[in-house]
Structure formats: structure tokens, C-alpha cells
Design a protein around this motif. Sequence first.
Motif, PDB file in Angstrom:
ATOM      1  N   MET A   1       0.851  -1.170   0.000  1.00  0.00           N
ATOM      2  CA  MET A   1       0.000   0.000   0.000  1.00  0.00           C
ATOM      3  C   MET A   1       0.891   1.224   0.000  1.00  0.00           C
ATOM      4  O   MET A   1       1.427   1.588   1.033  1.00  0.00           O
ATOM      5  CB  MET A   1      -0.898  -0.017   1.224  1.00  0.00           C
ATOM      6  N   GLY A   2       1.068   1.805  -1.140  1.00  0.00           N
ATOM      7  CA  GLY A   2       1.984   2.914  -1.301  1.00  0.00           C
ATOM      8  C   GLY A   2       1.738   4.071  -0.353  1.00  0.00           C
ATOM      9  O   GLY A   2       0.673   4.646  -0.326  1.00  0.00           O
ATOM     10  N   GLY A   3       2.748   4.395   0.462  1.00  0.00           N
ATOM     11  CA  GLY A   3       2.654   5.530   1.363  1.00  0.00           C
ATOM     12  C   GLY A   3       1.931   5.249   2.652  1.00  0.00           C
ATOM     13  O   GLY A   3       1.862   6.101   3.518  1.00  0.00           O
ATOM     14  N   LEU A   4       1.394   4.069   2.825  1.00  0.00           N
ATOM     15  CA  LEU A   4       0.668   3.723   4.041  1.00  0.00           C
ATOM     16  C   LEU A   4       1.536   2.803   4.886  1.00  0.00           C
ATOM     17  O   LEU A   4       2.097   1.831   4.383  1.00  0.00           O
ATOM     18  CB  LEU A   4      -0.648   3.029   3.684  1.00  0.00           C
ATOM     19  N   VAL A   5       1.657   3.114   6.167  1.00  0.00           N
ATOM     20  CA  VAL A   5       2.461   2.312   7.080  1.00  0.00           C
ATOM     21  C   VAL A   5       1.834   0.931   7.217  1.00  0.00           C
ATOM     22  O   VAL A   5       0.630   0.797   7.406  1.00  0.00           O
ATOM     23  CB  VAL A   5       2.544   2.999   8.468  1.00  0.00           C
ATOM     24  N   GLU A   6       2.648  -0.111   7.104  1.00  0.00           N
ATOM     25  CA  GLU A   6       2.170  -1.489   7.245  1.00  0.00           C
ATOM     26  C   GLU A   6       1.835  -1.732   8.715  1.00  0.00           C
ATOM     27  O   GLU A   6       2.642  -1.454   9.600  1.00  0.00           O
ATOM     28  CB  GLU A   6       3.264  -2.451   6.777  1.00  0.00           C
ATOM     29  N   ALA A   7       0.637  -2.230   8.992  1.00  0.00           N
ATOM     30  CA  ALA A   7       0.203  -2.483  10.368  1.00  0.00           C
ATOM     31  C   ALA A   7      -0.750  -3.669  10.403  1.00  0.00           C
ATOM     32  O   ALA A   7      -1.281  -4.080   9.378  1.00  0.00           O
ATOM     33  CB  ALA A   7      -0.479  -1.240  10.938  1.00  0.00           C
ATOM     34  N   GLU A   8      -0.961  -4.197  11.601  1.00  0.00           N
ATOM     35  CA  GLU A   8      -1.873  -5.336  11.756  1.00  0.00           C
ATOM     36  C   GLU A   8      -3.322  -4.914  11.618  1.00  0.00           C
ATOM     37  O   GLU A   8      -4.153  -5.673  11.167  1.00  0.00           O
ATOM     38  CB  GLU A   8      -1.629  -5.998  13.111  1.00  0.00           C
ATOM     39  N   ALA A  21      -5.234  22.841   2.707  1.00  0.00           N
ATOM     40  CA  ALA A  21      -4.184  21.827   2.553  1.00  0.00           C
ATOM     41  C   ALA A  21      -4.609  20.847   1.470  1.00  0.00           C
ATOM     42  O   ALA A  21      -5.791  20.687   1.177  1.00  0.00           O
ATOM     43  CB  ALA A  21      -3.967  21.099   3.867  1.00  0.00           C
ATOM     44  N   THR A  22      -3.637  20.190   0.897  1.00  0.00           N
ATOM     45  CA  THR A  22      -3.889  19.158  -0.105  1.00  0.00           C
ATOM     46  C   THR A  22      -3.083  17.923   0.273  1.00  0.00           C
ATOM     47  O   THR A  22      -1.910  18.025   0.602  1.00  0.00           O
ATOM     48  CB  THR A  22      -3.473  19.640  -1.511  1.00  0.00           C
ATOM     49  N   TYR A  23      -3.729  16.782   0.254  1.00  0.00           N
ATOM     50  CA  TYR A  23      -3.084  15.515   0.587  1.00  0.00           C
ATOM     51  C   TYR A  23      -3.023  14.645  -0.663  1.00  0.00           C
ATOM     52  O   TYR A  23      -3.738  14.881  -1.623  1.00  0.00           O
ATOM     53  CB  TYR A  23      -3.869  14.763   1.665  1.00  0.00           C
ATOM     54  N   THR A  24      -2.194  13.627  -0.634  1.00  0.00           N
ATOM     55  CA  THR A  24      -2.141  12.639  -1.706  1.00  0.00           C
ATOM     56  C   THR A  24      -2.692  11.337  -1.149  1.00  0.00           C
ATOM     57  O   THR A  24      -2.229  10.857  -0.116  1.00  0.00           O
ATOM     58  CB  THR A  24      -0.695  12.426  -2.201  1.00  0.00           C
ATOM     59  N   CYS A  25      -3.657  10.774  -1.819  1.00  0.00           N
ATOM     60  CA  CYS A  25      -4.272   9.514  -1.394  1.00  0.00           C
ATOM     61  C   CYS A  25      -3.228   8.396  -1.497  1.00  0.00           C
ATOM     62  O   CYS A  25      -2.559   8.276  -2.523  1.00  0.00           O
ATOM     63  CB  CYS A  25      -5.473   9.198  -2.275  1.00  0.00           C
ATOM     64  N   PRO A  26      -3.066   7.561  -0.453  1.00  0.00           N
ATOM     65  CA  PRO A  26      -2.072   6.486  -0.521  1.00  0.00           C
ATOM     66  C   PRO A  26      -2.473   5.331  -1.447  1.00  0.00           C
ATOM     67  O   PRO A  26      -1.655   4.479  -1.754  1.00  0.00           O
ATOM     68  CB  PRO A  26      -1.972   6.004   0.929  1.00  0.00           C
ATOM     69  N   PHE A  27      -3.722   5.314  -1.914  1.00  0.00           N
ATOM     70  CA  PHE A  27      -4.199   4.225  -2.761  1.00  0.00           C
ATOM     71  C   PHE A  27      -4.237   4.569  -4.242  1.00  0.00           C
ATOM     72  O   PHE A  27      -4.318   3.688  -5.080  1.00  0.00           O
ATOM     73  CB  PHE A  27      -5.597   3.777  -2.314  1.00  0.00           C
ATOM     74  N   CYS A  28      -4.230   5.847  -4.551  1.00  0.00           N
ATOM     75  CA  CYS A  28      -4.230   6.281  -5.951  1.00  0.00           C
ATOM     76  C   CYS A  28      -3.341   7.523  -6.044  1.00  0.00           C
ATOM     77  O   CYS A  28      -3.077   8.169  -5.048  1.00  0.00           O
ATOM     78  CB  CYS A  28      -5.651   6.574  -6.430  1.00  0.00           C
ATOM     79  N   PRO A  29      -2.893   7.900  -7.213  1.00  0.00           N
ATOM     80  CA  PRO A  29      -1.989   9.057  -7.316  1.00  0.00           C
ATOM     81  C   PRO A  29      -2.695  10.415  -7.283  1.00  0.00           C
ATOM     82  O   PRO A  29      -2.051  11.444  -7.411  1.00  0.00           O
ATOM     83  CB  PRO A  29      -1.313   8.827  -8.671  1.00  0.00           C
ATOM     84  N   ARG A  30      -4.015  10.414  -7.069  1.00  0.00           N
ATOM     85  CA  ARG A  30      -4.756  11.675  -7.134  1.00  0.00           C
ATOM     86  C   ARG A  30      -4.616  12.508  -5.863  1.00  0.00           C
ATOM     87  O   ARG A  30      -4.417  11.987  -4.777  1.00  0.00           O
ATOM     88  CB  ARG A  30      -6.229  11.406  -7.412  1.00  0.00           C
ATOM     89  N   ARG A  50      -0.387   8.408  10.120  1.00  0.00           N
ATOM     90  CA  ARG A  50      -1.757   8.601   9.615  1.00  0.00           C
ATOM     91  C   ARG A  50      -1.743   9.156   8.205  1.00  0.00           C
ATOM     92  O   ARG A  50      -0.815   9.869   7.811  1.00  0.00           O
ATOM     93  CB  ARG A  50      -2.556   9.502  10.547  1.00  0.00           C
ATOM     94  N   ARG A  51      -2.776   8.808   7.440  1.00  0.00           N
ATOM     95  CA  ARG A  51      -2.882   9.224   6.047  1.00  0.00           C
ATOM     96  C   ARG A  51      -4.322   9.612   5.738  1.00  0.00           C
ATOM     97  O   ARG A  51      -5.254   9.035   6.291  1.00  0.00           O
ATOM     98  CB  ARG A  51      -2.469   8.094   5.110  1.00  0.00           C
ATOM     99  N   HIS A  52      -4.482  10.555   4.839  1.00  0.00           N
ATOM    100  CA  HIS A  52      -5.796  10.971   4.354  1.00  0.00           C
ATOM    101  C   HIS A  52      -6.040  10.253   3.029  1.00  0.00           C
ATOM    102  O   HIS A  52      -5.124  10.135   2.214  1.00  0.00           O
ATOM    103  CB  HIS A  52      -5.830  12.480   4.139  1.00  0.00           C
ATOM    104  N   ALA A  53      -7.270   9.776   2.819  1.00  0.00           N
ATOM    105  CA  ALA A  53      -7.565   9.027   1.590  1.00  0.00           C
ATOM    106  C   ALA A  53      -8.998   9.280   1.131  1.00  0.00           C
ATOM    107  O   ALA A  53      -9.857   9.669   1.918  1.00  0.00           O
ATOM    108  CB  ALA A  53      -7.357   7.537   1.834  1.00  0.00           C
ATOM    109  N   HIS A  54      -9.235   9.033  -0.160  1.00  0.00           N
ATOM    110  CA  HIS A  54     -10.581   9.135  -0.716  1.00  0.00           C
ATOM    111  C   HIS A  54     -11.464   8.038  -0.111  1.00  0.00           C
ATOM    112  O   HIS A  54     -10.993   6.918   0.121  1.00  0.00           O
ATOM    113  CB  HIS A  54     -10.552   8.928  -2.238  1.00  0.00           C
TER     114      HIS A  54
END
Length: 96
Positions: A1-8, A21-30, A50-54
Motif C-alpha cells: 500500500m503505497g505511502g501507508l504504514v504497514e500495520a496489523e 491543505a492538499t493531501y495525496t491519497c495512498p491508494f491512488c496518485p490523485r 496517519r494518512r488521508h484518503a478518498h
Amino acid sequence: MGGLVEAEWYDVRRAQSGKPATYTCPFCPRKLPAFSEHVLIRPLGRGDGRRHAHMACVARAREQGRLPSREEWLRTQRQARRRSRGGLFARLFGRR
């Protein structure tokens, strides 16, 4: 999962902010503007990583089993423990 920390397991909650602010979704390049409705993903429920995602990207990842919740992860741990311990008879008499 690009950009997302691997966790259980992951804590996923809705997010929306008025800050510029603008974030980049870790699941898509948008890109993802902070004011749009989206979700915040926290590995192991902590703030670091932590990550922000669609919302749609997170729904897809959840359907694929890539973002287990804490409850889902605990369920797998209980099942693994039951299998490794054996039944009541095996535990009482030390048989495996």
C-alpha cells in the motif's frame, strides 16, 4: 500500500477540514483537498503514520481485505489462539 504504514489493523474515520491543505491519497496518485469529504487512516489507532484518503479508495481497500479494523484483527487472533491451544480436554490433560 503505497505511502501507508504497514500495520496489523487500522482505525478509519471520516474527516473534513476547512484548512487550505492538499493531501495525496495512498491508494491512488490523485490529490485530495482537505475541505473535501474523505477519511483519515491511523495504523494501530495511533497518530504517527496517519494518512488521508478518498472514501471510495478506502472502501475498495476494505473490500479487498487490505485495511482490517481492530475488531477484525482481534477476531483472527482469538481464532488462532483457539486453534493453537486445542480443546478443553487437550488443555486439561496437556495433550495437543
